[in-house]
Design an enzyme around this catalytic site. Sequence first.
Site, PDB file in Angstrom:
ATOM      1  N   GLY A 100       0.830  -1.213   0.000  1.00 20.59           N
ATOM      2  CA  GLY A 100       0.000   0.000   0.000  1.00 20.59           C
ATOM      3  C   GLY A 100       0.859   1.256   0.000  1.00 20.59           C
ATOM      4  N   GLY A 116      -1.238   7.557   1.082  1.00 16.93           N
ATOM      5  CA  GLY A 116      -1.402   7.631   2.534  1.00 16.93           C
ATOM      6  C   GLY A 116      -0.199   7.221   3.368  1.00 16.93           C
ATOM      7  N   TYR A 131     -15.220  -3.777   9.412  1.00 17.14           N
ATOM      8  CA  TYR A 131     -13.890  -3.141   9.379  1.00 17.14           C
ATOM      9  C   TYR A 131     -13.199  -3.298  10.732  1.00 17.14           C
ATOM     10  CZ  TYR A 131     -10.148   0.268   9.161  1.00 17.14           C
ATOM     11  OH  TYR A 131      -8.903   0.860   9.232  1.00 17.14           O
TER      12      TYR A 131
HETATM   13  P1  NDP Z   1      -5.122   4.968   1.698  1.00 18.48           P
HETATM   14  O1  NDP Z   1      -6.421   4.643   1.042  1.00 18.48           O
HETATM   15  O2  NDP Z   1      -4.536   6.301   1.488  1.00 18.48           O
HETATM   16  O3  NDP Z   1      -4.026   3.855   1.307  1.00 18.48           O
HETATM   17  C1  NDP Z   1      -4.349   2.495   1.248  1.00 18.48           C
HETATM   18  C2  NDP Z   1      -3.250   1.764   0.487  1.00 18.48           C
HETATM   19  O4  NDP Z   1      -3.573   0.367   0.473  1.00 18.48           O
HETATM   20  C3  NDP Z   1      -3.127   2.211  -0.957  1.00 18.48           C
HETATM   21  O5  NDP Z   1      -1.775   2.360  -1.276  1.00 18.48           O
HETATM   22  C4  NDP Z   1      -3.729   1.063  -1.760  1.00 18.48           C
HETATM   23  O6  NDP Z   1      -3.025   0.904  -2.990  1.00 18.48           O
HETATM   24  C5  NDP Z   1      -3.404  -0.128  -0.840  1.00 18.48           C
HETATM   25  N1  NDP Z   1      -4.278  -1.260  -1.087  1.00 18.48           N
HETATM   26  C6  NDP Z   1      -5.598  -1.358  -0.845  1.00 18.48           C
HETATM   27  N2  NDP Z   1      -6.068  -2.546  -1.261  1.00 18.48           N
HETATM   28  C7  NDP Z   1      -4.999  -3.221  -1.783  1.00 18.48           C
HETATM   29  C8  NDP Z   1      -4.833  -4.499  -2.387  1.00 18.48           C
HETATM   30  N3  NDP Z   1      -5.863  -5.343  -2.542  1.00 18.48           N
HETATM   31  N4  NDP Z   1      -3.604  -4.869  -2.796  1.00 18.48           N
HETATM   32  C9  NDP Z   1      -2.552  -4.026  -2.649  1.00 18.48           C
HETATM   33  N5  NDP Z   1      -2.643  -2.808  -2.095  1.00 18.48           N
HETATM   34  C10 NDP Z   1      -3.855  -2.412  -1.683  1.00 18.48           C
HETATM   35  O7  NDP Z   1      -5.369   4.680   3.250  1.00 18.48           O
HETATM   36  P2  NDP Z   1      -4.404   4.778   4.528  1.00 18.48           P
HETATM   37  O8  NDP Z   1      -3.027   5.134   4.174  1.00 18.48           O
HETATM   38  O9  NDP Z   1      -5.122   5.578   5.522  1.00 18.48           O
HETATM   39  O10 NDP Z   1      -4.497   3.269   5.012  1.00 18.48           O
HETATM   40  C11 NDP Z   1      -3.377   2.440   5.254  1.00 18.48           C
HETATM   41  C12 NDP Z   1      -3.714   1.448   6.347  1.00 18.48           C
HETATM   42  O11 NDP Z   1      -3.960   2.158   7.554  1.00 18.48           O
HETATM   43  C13 NDP Z   1      -4.959   0.604   6.085  1.00 18.48           C
HETATM   44  O12 NDP Z   1      -4.694  -0.716   6.518  1.00 18.48           O
HETATM   45  C14 NDP Z   1      -6.025   1.256   6.961  1.00 18.48           C
HETATM   46  O13 NDP Z   1      -7.036   0.360   7.347  1.00 18.48           O
HETATM   47  C15 NDP Z   1      -5.177   1.716   8.130  1.00 18.48           C
HETATM   48  N6  NDP Z   1      -5.742   2.806   8.935  1.00 18.48           N
HETATM   49  C16 NDP Z   1      -6.147   3.990   8.366  1.00 18.48           C
HETATM   50  C17 NDP Z   1      -6.634   5.011   9.152  1.00 18.48           C
HETATM   51  C18 NDP Z   1      -7.148   6.302   8.587  1.00 18.48           C
HETATM   52  O14 NDP Z   1      -8.011   6.943   9.232  1.00 18.48           O
HETATM   53  N7  NDP Z   1      -6.654   6.763   7.484  1.00 18.48           N
HETATM   54  C19 NDP Z   1      -6.686   4.866  10.614  1.00 18.48           C
HETATM   55  C20 NDP Z   1      -6.282   3.583  11.093  1.00 18.48           C
HETATM   56  C21 NDP Z   1      -5.778   2.616  10.277  1.00 18.48           C
HETATM   57  P3  NDP Z   1      -3.706   0.581  -4.407  1.00 18.48           P
HETATM   58  O15 NDP Z   1      -5.118   1.106  -4.372  1.00 18.48           O
HETATM   59  O16 NDP Z   1      -2.821   1.272  -5.375  1.00 18.48           O
HETATM   60  O17 NDP Z   1      -3.625  -0.911  -4.511  1.00 18.48           O
HETATM   61  C1  8X3 Z   2      -9.611   4.015  10.660  1.00 19.21           C
HETATM   62  C2  8X3 Z   2      -9.995   4.716  11.907  1.00 19.21           C
HETATM   63  O1  8X3 Z   2     -11.904   5.341  13.422  1.00 19.21           O
HETATM   64  O2  8X3 Z   2     -12.244   5.638  11.027  1.00 19.21           O
HETATM   65  O3  8X3 Z   2      -9.054   2.775  10.948  1.00 19.21           O
HETATM   66  O4  8X3 Z   2     -12.241   3.452  11.979  1.00 19.21           O
HETATM   67  S1  8X3 Z   2     -11.675   4.771  12.084  1.00 19.21           S
END
Ligand code: NDP
Ligand code: 8X3
Length: 250
Positions: free
Chosen positions: A9, A13, A147
């Site tokens: 990913g 992000g 989730y």
């Molecule tokens: P983004 O949507 O900005 O980034 C998500 C990344 O995951 C992208 O690079 C996307 O790449 C990749 N991804 C998603 N599905 C796949 C797949 N099937 N195969 C390969 N890559 C994949 O979100 P965040 O940076 O916020 O999220 C990163 C992590 O942090 C996640 O696990 C999320 O659940 C977690 N998180 C996020 C929070 C938030 O509020 N933002 C809070 C807590 C946790 P691409 O689409 O190019 O494949």
């Molecule tokens: C993402 C944080 O609070 O939106 O993991 O679920 S929340």
Amino acid sequence: MDNIALITGASSGFGEATARKLVSKGWQLVLVARRIERLKSLQNELGDLVLDCIELDVCDRDAVKLALSPWNGKITLLVNNAGLAVGLDPAWDADLDDWDRMVDTNIKGLTYVTRAVLSGMVENKRGHVINLGSIAGSYNYPGGNCYGATKAFVERFSTNLRADLHGSKVRVTNIEPGFSYTEFSKVRFKGDDEKAEALYDNATPLSAEDIAESIVWCASLPEHVNINRLEIMPTCQSFGALPISRDAGA
Ligand code: NDP
Ligand code: 8X3
């Protein structure tokens, strides 16, 4: 042995910000995501320290094994970050396809990637797995149903990995961020950017760089130090009351 991090990913992000920060500390990187053009442009920006960009859907078990096994034994840090939330509907209205995507990506994908590079870490007696959990794995909120459950899995998988890895010198950390500004909400609201942006109105969420800083901090500690879990919220977020529903007229 060189410091080589595999980041899933990395096209957006937290993953993208972590790639930038690790390169600034001299780490070499292998970047994974489905949007290969974004990985390539990050590689152009970051230069030779990016060893490889891999177009990969982490849900595809065979493809994960094929693409990552050449790196098994070389990776010293795995940032298991690829993940998503899809939908915020109550459980009885939720789209089962959304639930499948979250289970396939956040649970199954994360285990496939871990399995692909963990044996090399054990053999080398060196490595660190940093998983992206969430506060949603510990705290409940309406619409968090599947989730939150996937992130509870990530928390328990992380600590159980520690149990398996006892004596191997391989570290495991679960990073548990709260409200953060990335593309996460755009994905959750299926491209409804207005709805996603409205969440951040007049608030100061965590940034991708805040979380990247925490990831890099955990990875930079001396090898005898293992941060098990790191829960991080922006100051603007806290906890709500547990609601009581009352009978009408009582
Ligand atoms: P983004 O949507 O900005 O980034 C998500 C990344 O995951 C992208 O690079 C996307 O790449 C990749 N991804 C998603 N599905 C796949 C797949 N099937 N195969 C390969 N890559 C994949 O979100 P965040 O940076 O916020 O999220 C990163 C992590 O942090 C996640 O696990 C999320 O659940 C977690 N998180 C996020 C929070 C938030 O509020 N933002 C809070 C807590 C946790 P691409 O689409 O190019 O494949
Ligand atoms: C993402 C944080 O609070 O939106 O993991 O679920 S929340």
